[in-house]
Write a protein that holds these residues in place. Structure first.
Motif, short mmCIF file in Angstrom:
data_model
loop_
_atom_site.label_atom_id
_atom_site.label_comp_id
_atom_site.label_asym_id
_atom_site.label_seq_id
_atom_site.Cartn_x
_atom_site.Cartn_y
_atom_site.Cartn_z
N GLN A 197 0.83 -1.20 0.00
CA GLN A 197 0.00 0.00 0.00
C GLN A 197 0.86 1.25 0.00
OE1 GLN A 197 -3.46 0.14 -0.31
NE2 GLN A 197 -2.90 2.26 -0.75
N THR A 198 1.97 1.22 0.75
CA THR A 198 2.88 2.36 0.78
C THR A 198 3.44 2.62 -0.62
OG1 THR A 198 3.50 1.91 3.08
CG2 THR A 198 5.00 3.28 1.79
N ILE A 199 3.79 1.57 -1.34
CA ILE A 199 4.32 1.72 -2.69
C ILE A 199 3.24 2.24 -3.64
CG2 ILE A 199 5.22 0.46 -4.70
CD1 ILE A 199 6.72 -1.33 -2.68
N THR A 200 2.02 1.73 -3.49
CA THR A 200 0.91 2.22 -4.33
C THR A 200 0.69 3.71 -4.12
OG1 THR A 200 -0.20 0.07 -4.35
CG2 THR A 200 -1.56 2.01 -4.79
N ASP A 201 0.66 4.14 -2.86
CA ASP A 201 0.48 5.57 -2.56
C ASP A 201 1.63 6.39 -3.10
OD1 ASP A 201 -1.83 4.83 -1.25
OD2 ASP A 201 -0.97 4.95 0.77
N PHE A 202 2.83 5.86 -3.00
CA PHE A 202 4.03 6.54 -3.52
C PHE A 202 3.93 6.71 -5.04
CE2 PHE A 202 8.41 5.89 -5.25
CZ PHE A 202 8.98 7.08 -4.83
N ASP A 203 3.56 5.63 -5.73
CA ASP A 203 3.42 5.70 -7.19
C ASP A 203 2.41 6.78 -7.59
OD1 ASP A 203 5.25 3.68 -7.78
OD2 ASP A 203 3.74 2.10 -7.72
N GLN A 204 1.30 6.84 -6.88
CA GLN A 204 0.26 7.83 -7.20
C GLN A 204 0.78 9.25 -6.97
OE1 GLN A 204 -3.07 6.64 -4.78
NE2 GLN A 204 -3.71 5.03 -6.20
N ALA A 205 1.51 9.46 -5.88
CA ALA A 205 2.03 10.79 -5.58
C ALA A 205 3.05 11.23 -6.62
CB ALA A 205 2.65 10.81 -4.18
N VAL A 206 3.95 10.33 -7.00
CA VAL A 206 4.95 10.69 -8.02
C VAL A 206 4.26 10.98 -9.35
CG1 VAL A 206 6.96 9.90 -9.31
CG2 VAL A 206 6.77 9.39 -6.87
N GLY A 207 3.22 10.25 -9.66
CA GLY A 207 2.48 10.48 -10.90
C GLY A 207 1.86 11.86 -10.97
N GLN A 208 1.65 12.49 -9.81
CA GLN A 208 1.05 13.82 -9.75
C GLN A 208 2.09 14.92 -9.50
OE1 GLN A 208 -1.94 13.40 -6.71
NE2 GLN A 208 -3.14 11.94 -7.90
N LEU A 209 3.37 14.58 -9.65
CA LEU A 209 4.46 15.55 -9.48
C LEU A 209 4.24 16.76 -10.37
CD1 LEU A 209 7.54 15.84 -8.33
CD2 LEU A 209 8.13 15.22 -10.68
N SER A 210 4.60 17.94 -9.87
CA SER A 210 4.57 19.15 -10.69
C SER A 210 5.86 19.91 -10.52
CB SER A 210 3.38 20.04 -10.32
OG SER A 210 3.48 20.49 -8.98
N TRP A 211 6.25 20.64 -11.56
CA TRP A 211 7.50 21.42 -11.51
C TRP A 211 7.21 22.81 -10.99
CZ3 TRP A 211 11.25 18.20 -11.68
CH2 TRP A 211 11.20 17.07 -12.49
N SER A 212 6.93 22.90 -9.71
CA SER A 212 6.71 24.18 -9.05
C SER A 212 7.41 24.13 -7.71
CB SER A 212 5.20 24.44 -8.86
OG SER A 212 4.63 23.39 -8.09
N ALA A 213 7.40 25.25 -7.00
CA ALA A 213 8.12 25.31 -5.72
C ALA A 213 7.56 24.29 -4.76
CB ALA A 213 8.00 26.71 -5.13
N SER A 214 8.47 23.55 -4.10
CA SER A 214 8.05 22.58 -3.09
C SER A 214 7.50 23.30 -1.89
CB SER A 214 9.25 21.71 -2.69
OG SER A 214 8.89 20.77 -1.72
#
Length: 215
Positions: A197-214
């Motif tokens: 589940q941790t990996i699934t959540d991680f994959d989803q978060a990375v898939g929504q990455l944006s190139w803006s200020a953290s």
């Protein structure tokens, strides 16, 4: 070594070489951010303040010193990999201070006389890594690499045991920049963590990455 001496070690070798890569990785409120620049000391202190909240200072001093030193070692290792930030599960009062999951974001510089074609780089990485997958994230070419390896241990019936540790890394081309962004998750089957589940959540978060200020 005292707490002050340990936390001071976090400040060593902080020498920015160029403008930082700006991105937003929304892992959610369950993750706590430790910046790997001059703010690392304050971030670790705030983390441990929560963990040791309500525990008398004298009783907590030895363990807090040990954990601070362990964080210092993690941060030094992360900086040696050109780390930008380290994300760990959000601290809980009286909870585990070094839980079984962490995400390291870091910049990757490919040494070459000329800037290589990102598509060719991803193709080479995928070709040399079993189970690697290529794609596009936030408009940039990317590769997902599963660094996990099954444990060699066997149970009483000589059946192969499932791995107790997994590591998933994304390497993503930074727009208009020769550098790459590495987002590297390590997770262990301890502390009640569901690795899949941790990996699934991680994959989803990375898939929504944006190139803006953290944030």
């Amino acid at each position: 070594m005292t707490v002050d001496e340990c936390t001071k070690a976090l400040m060593d070798h902080v020498t920015p070489e160029r403008e930082p890569i700006t991105y937003r990785l929304a892992l959610g409120e369950d993750w706590y951010r430790i910046r790997l620049d001059e703010h690392a000391e304050a971030d670790v202190k705030a983390f441990l303040d929560v963990v040791f909240d309500g525990i008398p200072t004298v009783a907590a001093e030895q363990l807090r010193t040990l954990l601070t030193a362990q964080f210092a070692a993690q941060i030094a290792a992360a900086r040696s990999k050109r780390g930008i930030e380290l994300l760990v599960p959000t601290p809980r009062r009286g909870g585990a201070a070094l839980p079984g999951a962490a995400v390291l974001t870091a910049e990757v510089v490919i040494p070459a006389p000329v800037v290589p074609d990102p598509v060719e780089v991803v193709a080479r990485v995928a070709h040399g890594s079993a189970g690697a997958r290529t794609g596009v994230i936030a408009g940039s070419v990317a590769v997902r690499i599963d660094h996990s390896a099954a444990d060699d241990g066997l149970d009483a019936d000589d059946r192969l045991l499932p791995p107790t540790r997994k590591r998933i890394e994304y390497v993503i081309a930074v727009p208009n920049d020769p550098r790459w962004l590495s987002i590297d998750l390590s997770v262990q089957a301890i502390n009640g963590f569901n690795m899949d589940q941790t990996i699934t959540d991680f994959d989803q978060a990375v898939g929504q990455l944006s190139w803006s200020a953290s944030e």
